[in-house]
Motif scaffolding. Structure first.
Motif, PDB file in Angstrom:
ATOM      1  N   LEU A 121      -1.197  -1.100  -4.451  1.00  0.00           N
ATOM      2  CA  LEU A 121      -2.081   0.060  -4.584  1.00  0.00           C
ATOM      3  C   LEU A 121      -1.217   1.309  -4.647  1.00  0.00           C
ATOM      4  N   GLY A 122      -1.394   2.106  -5.726  1.00  0.00           N
ATOM      5  CA  GLY A 122      -0.538   3.260  -5.971  1.00  0.00           C
ATOM      6  C   GLY A 122      -0.816   4.412  -5.022  1.00  0.00           C
ATOM      7  N   ALA A 130      -1.969   5.373  -9.245  1.00  0.00           N
ATOM      8  CA  ALA A 130      -1.921   6.539  -8.362  1.00  0.00           C
ATOM      9  C   ALA A 130      -3.241   7.307  -8.451  1.00  0.00           C
ATOM     10  N   GLY A 131      -3.777   7.688  -7.295  1.00  0.00           N
ATOM     11  CA  GLY A 131      -4.980   8.516  -7.262  1.00  0.00           C
ATOM     12  C   GLY A 131      -6.265   7.822  -7.644  1.00  0.00           C
ATOM     13  N   ALA A 132      -6.249   6.533  -7.844  1.00  0.00           N
ATOM     14  CA  ALA A 132      -7.456   5.809  -8.281  1.00  0.00           C
ATOM     15  C   ALA A 132      -8.453   5.680  -7.127  1.00  0.00           C
ATOM     16  N   VAL A 133      -9.728   5.499  -7.500  1.00  0.00           N
ATOM     17  CA  VAL A 133     -10.772   5.276  -6.491  1.00  0.00           C
ATOM     18  C   VAL A 133     -11.501   3.982  -6.849  1.00  0.00           C
ATOM     19  N   VAL A 134     -11.474   3.036  -5.920  1.00  0.00           N
ATOM     20  CA  VAL A 134     -12.097   1.724  -6.137  1.00  0.00           C
ATOM     21  C   VAL A 134     -13.453   1.730  -5.434  1.00  0.00           C
ATOM     22  N   GLY A 146      -4.982  -7.505 -12.638  1.00  0.00           N
ATOM     23  CA  GLY A 146      -4.754  -6.573 -13.741  1.00  0.00           C
ATOM     24  C   GLY A 146      -4.421  -5.193 -13.213  1.00  0.00           C
ATOM     25  N   THR A 147      -4.335  -4.234 -14.148  1.00  0.00           N
ATOM     26  CA  THR A 147      -4.010  -2.850 -13.795  1.00  0.00           C
ATOM     27  C   THR A 147      -5.273  -2.009 -13.924  1.00  0.00           C
ATOM     28  N   TYR A 148      -5.527  -1.227 -12.886  1.00  0.00           N
ATOM     29  CA  TYR A 148      -6.755  -0.421 -12.816  1.00  0.00           C
ATOM     30  C   TYR A 148      -6.358   1.012 -12.521  1.00  0.00           C
ATOM     31  N   VAL A 149      -6.960   1.972 -13.277  1.00  0.00           N
ATOM     32  CA  VAL A 149      -6.659   3.388 -13.030  1.00  0.00           C
ATOM     33  C   VAL A 149      -7.944   4.202 -13.078  1.00  0.00           C
ATOM     34  N   GLY A 150      -7.880   5.411 -12.523  1.00  0.00           N
ATOM     35  CA  GLY A 150      -8.942   6.398 -12.695  1.00  0.00           C
ATOM     36  C   GLY A 150      -9.952   6.443 -11.566  1.00  0.00           C
ATOM     37  N   LEU A 192       0.885  -1.169   0.000  1.00  0.00           N
ATOM     38  CA  LEU A 192       0.000   0.000   0.000  1.00  0.00           C
ATOM     39  C   LEU A 192       0.921   1.216   0.000  1.00  0.00           C
ATOM     40  N   SER A 193       0.956   1.943  -1.115  1.00  0.00           N
ATOM     41  CA  SER A 193       1.889   3.065  -1.305  1.00  0.00           C
ATOM     42  C   SER A 193       1.535   4.233  -0.375  1.00  0.00           C
TER      43      SER A 193
END
Ligand code: COA
Length: 205
Positions: free
Chosen positions: A163-164, A183-187, A195-199, A145-146
């Motif tokens: 987690l970025g 970075a800065g993503a909201v889950v 996989g890779t998730y952004v945004g 966890l970054s």
């Protein structure tokens, strides 16, 4: 607990671990092993050999893996466990750790982190600077966890996920193993596939 701590890896993450270890003030000697032979000293601490030398120190030292990459850290820690190494937990003195929190060996918790009650954190995790983990979370082994990640209550993060910086996870969600969250993503929904998730909210890329 032994009198000497060996940190495997003398780059950025290893240095932060050394800083925490110095502040914990329980080891008389702290030293590094690093495969870059040109590095002899970092932060006034000696680099006393390469990772191949670890077996020389098994009986006399606590040993922790100071490598940020989750899969490399896992590989080295599993080898240390097989060799019977004494692998400590490092917690910066300026953290808040709640009641009934369990923390696995090789996990490092950095300055300003808050881990709320009844959370379990596995082996070899990095809970980075200023991260908050609320109640009843389950963080599996070798998760990172970054800095500035915030997990709401009852979140599960699967083995090896990363987690970025500054990412957020809403309550009662599961993030499966081997996810990268940008970075800065909201889950706001379960992440069920590696996989890779952004945004905001996250999408898979
Ligand atoms: C998510 C991440 C791992 C993806 O890295 P990558 O696989 O190299 O992906 P790319 O940089 O090729 O980006 C892929 C796409 O996602 C977008 N993207 C990447 N990271 C993003 C982010 N954090 N938020 C929004 N979009 C992002 C890129 O703009 C690109 O979009 P495009 O295809 O429309 O051009 C990385 O960007 C990231 O956020 N890392 C976190 C770093 C961090 O927290 N470090 C802390 C260390 S302690």
């Amino acid at each position: 607990m032994r009198e000497k701590l060996i940190i495997i890896g003398a780059s950025g993450h290893g240095k932060v671990i050394a800083d925490i270890a110095m502040r914990m003030n329980i080891w008389k000697i702290i030293a590094f092993l690093d495969d870059n032979e040109s590095i002899k000293s970092i932060m006034g601490l000696d680099v006393i050999g390469s990772s191949e030398d670890v077996s020389k120190h098994l009986d006399s030292c606590d040993i922790i893996v100071g490598i940020g990459n989750n899969s490399i850290r896992e590989k080295i820690q599993l080898r240390l466990e097989t060799l019977g190494a004494s692998i400590p937990v490092l917690v910066h003195p300026k953290t808040v750790i709640g009641e009934q929190v369990k923390i696995g060996s090789g996990t490092v918790i950095m300055a300003g982190a808050v881990v709320n009650c009844c959370t379990t954190i596995g082996r070899g995790c990095i809970i980075n600077t200023g991260t908050t983990i609320d109640h009843d979370n389950m963080i599996e082994d070798f998760v990172h966890l970054s800095p500035g990640v915030h997990l709401a209550g009852t979140v599960k993060v699967g083995k090896g996920s990363w987690l970025g910086v500054g990412s957020l996870v809403s309550n009662n969600l599961n993030i499966t193993s081997d996810c990268k969250v940008g970075a800065g993503a909201v889950v706001v929904k379960d992440l069920t596939e590696p996989g890779t998730y952004v945004g905001v909210p996250v999408r898979r890329v």
